[in-house]
Design an enzyme around this catalytic site. Structure first.
Site, PDB file in Angstrom:
ATOM      1  N   ASP A 292      21.473  66.385  34.435  1.00  0.00           N
ATOM      2  CA  ASP A 292      20.876  67.891  34.837  1.00  0.00           C
ATOM      3  C   ASP A 292      19.554  67.718  34.065  1.00  0.00           C
ATOM      4  OD1 ASP A 292      22.617  71.000  34.603  1.00  0.00           O
ATOM      5  OD2 ASP A 292      20.584  70.506  35.323  1.00  0.00           O
TER       6      ASP A 292
ATOM      7  N   ASP B 230      17.856  69.294  40.790  1.00  0.00           N
ATOM      8  CA  ASP B 230      17.886  68.770  39.419  1.00  0.00           C
ATOM      9  C   ASP B 230      19.241  68.411  38.941  1.00  0.00           C
ATOM     10  OD1 ASP B 230      19.097  71.172  39.330  1.00  0.00           O
ATOM     11  OD2 ASP B 230      18.061  71.504  37.561  1.00  0.00           O
ATOM     12  N   GLU B 231      20.317  67.826  39.693  1.00  0.00           N
ATOM     13  CA  GLU B 231      21.254  67.706  39.296  1.00  0.00           C
ATOM     14  C   GLU B 231      21.695  66.366  40.159  1.00  0.00           C
ATOM     15  OE1 GLU B 231      24.638  70.255  38.575  1.00  0.00           O
ATOM     16  OE2 GLU B 231      23.267  71.874  38.343  1.00  0.00           O
TER      17      GLU B 231
ATOM     18  N   CYS C  77      41.907  68.743  80.100  1.00  0.00           N
ATOM     19  CA  CYS C  77      40.787  69.568  79.735  1.00  0.00           C
ATOM     20  C   CYS C  77      41.230  70.402  78.463  1.00  0.00           C
ATOM     21  CB  CYS C  77      40.332  70.518  80.727  1.00  0.00           C
ATOM     22  SG  CYS C  77      39.268  71.837  80.146  1.00  0.00           S
TER      23      CYS C  77
ATOM     24  N   CYS D 243      41.600  74.367  79.543  1.00  0.00           N
ATOM     25  CA  CYS D 243      42.585  74.760  80.555  1.00  0.00           C
ATOM     26  C   CYS D 243      43.828  74.093  80.598  1.00  0.00           C
ATOM     27  CB  CYS D 243      42.028  75.046  81.931  1.00  0.00           C
ATOM     28  SG  CYS D 243      41.674  73.491  82.637  1.00  0.00           S
TER      29      CYS D 243
ATOM     30  N   HIS E  91      33.136  70.916  85.277  1.00  0.00           N
ATOM     31  CA  HIS E  91      34.391  71.759  84.828  1.00  0.00           C
ATOM     32  C   HIS E  91      34.138  72.325  83.604  1.00  0.00           C
ATOM     33  CE1 HIS E  91      38.431  72.420  84.615  1.00  0.00           C
ATOM     34  NE2 HIS E  91      38.570  71.939  83.177  1.00  0.00           N
TER      35      HIS E  91
END
Length: 625
Positions: free
Chosen positions: A110, A200-201, A552, A555, A569
């Site tokens: 860090d 920053d980490e 599909c 459907c 489709h």
DNA sequence: GCGGATCAC
DNA sequence: TATGGTGATCCGC
């Protein structure tokens, strides 16, 4: 001075509010010698009476009520026999214990007061004076300023009250990004697969580095920190532990410019967690801290004695999370941020109070245009668009719709979000806004054509082929790693669109057509994957694919897998789908058949580390240090 | 699935 | 006078 009972109650209630007003970064370093009582008074008095304050007060009251409900529930539970819950907790603990992995060395680094540190490099004179970076709200400040009680997330004018000499600098984001890159170029030598957690980490797994160089982790990290400081003049703090969660906690131990190593030993870890305040753990914020405190849990060690209550009080997810805190468990894997899948793209901005409808629409359009830029840059479309507003009272509301197709153009973003805005205006007549935002979710990635071909789809040739130079390869093993395992995340590998073409209408149209096509295809892949049918790469010739049939997903009827039939489709099916009508009047109470939400929470399902979002750090416009 | 809330940085 | 932006996750309904 004697106070009436009512006044006294107000004073007591405001104790929690004052704590809340101190801000979310209370646990950060540099505050050890600060008179928190005095700071709290100043913040309280500077804020008192403002709309922000009133909203915070309302939120605080809500939380207080929520905590009362939690305590009532706990009182009920105490009357019951919870032997079964205790046994379940113990079984879960035993299960988790089996998963403990002490073989890895994870490091969290860090940068100390990163933005402030970068500014000091340019203006050494700043080293000796308190200063902050950021506009109306501080993004970070140096350690001089912290001695006065200033911290990130604090309103600028409040910080000035605490420290009248405070110098305020504007953000130079490009400068921070460049400096962060210098740091990354060093840490990559210690772990080529390091993970950027923010600008920053970073997390590193240095197990292999230590083994190869026959070096102790502590020494390796000393060396890393020394190297970073020598080459970039930035000081960093580091935590060394057996997993990411512990390493993150440890990096705060000896901040700034220090490191702390927690032995990779079960007893040492258990002892470390036993006295650790819950708030120190990533994921426990101001609210959860108060809730836990209310039921008697102040440290991670306290979790154990309340284990039979926690699932019922806070839910299964929180229970699992707390058990891991108690045991000091966390992930041992570290991976590049780009390998995480992005879930949303959004933008929002604060402005002077606005209530005029026409102005609000202009603002919505501007927001949509801003979002389009981000969508193009990240190469995504969204199946869902979410509008966020913040009233002048600081109350926040969100509304979302599912357009009939995945969208990314400002025109569409605006078109589908305008009805939501209008409806909100009806809901809150004369509403005054201080913030507006748009966000796309359920993203559809614009995959590279050869990626699509990999799944067995063919692409219509376009003029873009000239600049893409993709040769359909039969080597599937290489792609498998980059497409199957991380479907939507490899943003950087996509060819970006040449800038000069961006706003040329003809080119834009073509681009849109291509995006539409790719979107439809990737939607389909997405759906198939969703339905659990693994797409198996067909190593044979492409023509076989065209003869295939598929069900599909919309459907359910079998369809030809040929590209043309497929597109037609899907379009038909999508247009048939009943989409929630946003203009529809509110007749909500009609539906009494509300289906109960499926309780999906599965015990043992590891809670993903909160925050630390992956994403491309370069794209972060604002990041607090 | 939606909206509110919390959290990180 | 006046309190940020981006992204993720979880919960209750």
């Amino acid at each position: 001075m004697a106070e009436s009972p009512a006044e006294e109650k107000t004073v007591v209630e405001h104790e929690t509010l004052k704590y809340s007003l101190l801000g979310p970064s209370l646990t950060k370093s540099g505050q050890d010698n600060v008179d928190q009582q005095k700071v709290s008074e100043i913040i309280y008095n500077a804020s008192k009476g403002s709309k922000y304050f009133n909203n915070e007060e309302a939120r605080d009251k809500n939380l207080t009520q929520k905590i009362e409900r939690i305590l009532e529930k706990k009182a009920q539970l105490e009357k019951l026999d919870l032997a079964s819950d205790r046994r379940k907790a113990d079984e879960y603990i035993a299960e988790l214990e089996l998963s403990r992995d002490l073989s890895q060395v994870v490091v969290h680094i860090d940068c100390d007061a990163f933005y402030a540190a970068v500014e000091e490099l340019d203006r050494p004179g700043l080293k000796d004076v308190p200063f902050a970076v950021g506009g109306g709200v501080l993004t970070t400040c140096n350690y001089h300023a912290r001695k006065f009680g200033c911290r990130s997330g604090m309103a600028g004018f409040v910080a000035k009250k605490l420290c009248p000499e405070l110098i305020m600098l504007k953000l130079n984001f490009d400068k921070y990004t460049a400096k962060a890159q210098e740091v990354r170029e060093i840490i990559v030598d210690y772990d080529p697969r390091f993970e950027s957690a923010s600008i920053d980490e970073a997390y590193l797994n240095i197990t292999e580095y230590c083994r190869r160089n026959n070096i102790e982790p502590e020494e390796a990290v000393e060396q890393l920190r020394r190297e970073v400081h020598e080459k970039t003049k930035i000081t960093i703090s580091a935590g060394i532990a057996a997993n990411a969660k512990l390493a993150k906690i440890c990096s705060n131990k000896n901040k700034p410019n220090g490191q702390f190593s927690l032995p990779r030993d079960r007893n040492a870890i258990m002892a470390f967690m036993r006295d650790l305040p819950t708030r120190k753990v990533n994921g426990v914020g101001r609210v959860f801290e108060r809730e836990l405190d209310a039921v008697g849990v102040k440290t991670c060690g306290d979790i154990y004695q309340y284990r039979q209550y926690l699932a019922k009080l806070f839910g299964d997810k929180a229970f699992a999370y707390l058990m891991q805190c108690y045991l000091g468990l966390g992930r041992t894997t570290v991976q590049p941020a780009e390998e995480y899948e992005r879930k949303s793209v959004g933008t929002e901005s604060t402005f002077g109070e606005m209530s005029n409808t026409a102005e609000l629409r202009d603002k919505l359009l501007a927001t949509a245009q801003e979002l389009e830029k981000d969508m193009v840059r990240t190469q995504f479309k969204g199946r869902t668009i979410c509008l966020k507003v913040k009233l002048h009272t600081f109350e926040v509301f969100t509304r979302q719709v599912i357009p009939p197709k995945a969208i990314y153009l400002a025109h569409d973003l605006y078109k589908y979000s305008l009805p939501m805005l209008s409806k909100l205006e009806q809901e809150f007549p004369g509403m005054k806004l201080r913030l507006m935002g748009l966000r796309c979710t359920h993203l559809v990635s614009m995959k590279k054509p050869d990626t699509m071909a990999f799944f067995g789809f063919k692409r219509k040739p376009t003029s873009l082929d000239a600049i893409e130079s993709d040769s359909p390869s039969t080597d599937t093993s290489k792609r498998k790693a980059s497409t199957l395992s991380t479907p939507d995340s490899n943003e950087e590998q996509w060819e970006s669109w040449p800038d000069e073409l961006l706003f040329e209408d003809a080119e834009r149209q073509e681009r849109e057509d291509e995006m539409q096509e790719l979107e439809t295809l990737s939607q389909e892949i997405d759906k198939r994957r969703h339905h659990g049918k693994e797409i198996v790469p067909n190593p044979k010739k492409g023509e076989e694919v065209e003869e295939e049939w598929w069900d599909c997903p919309i459907c359910g009827r079998p369809q030809s897998a040929s590209e043309k039939a497929f597109n037609e489709h899907i379009d038909l099916c999508l247009s048939r789908q009943t989409i929630r009508d946003v203009v529809q009047e509110t007749t909500e109470s009609k539906s009494t058949d509300s289906t109960p939400a499926p309780k999906k929470a599965r015990l043992g399902n590891e809670k993903k580390e909160r925050g630390g979002l992956p994403g491309d750090p370069k794209q972060r416009r604002l990041c607090f240090g």
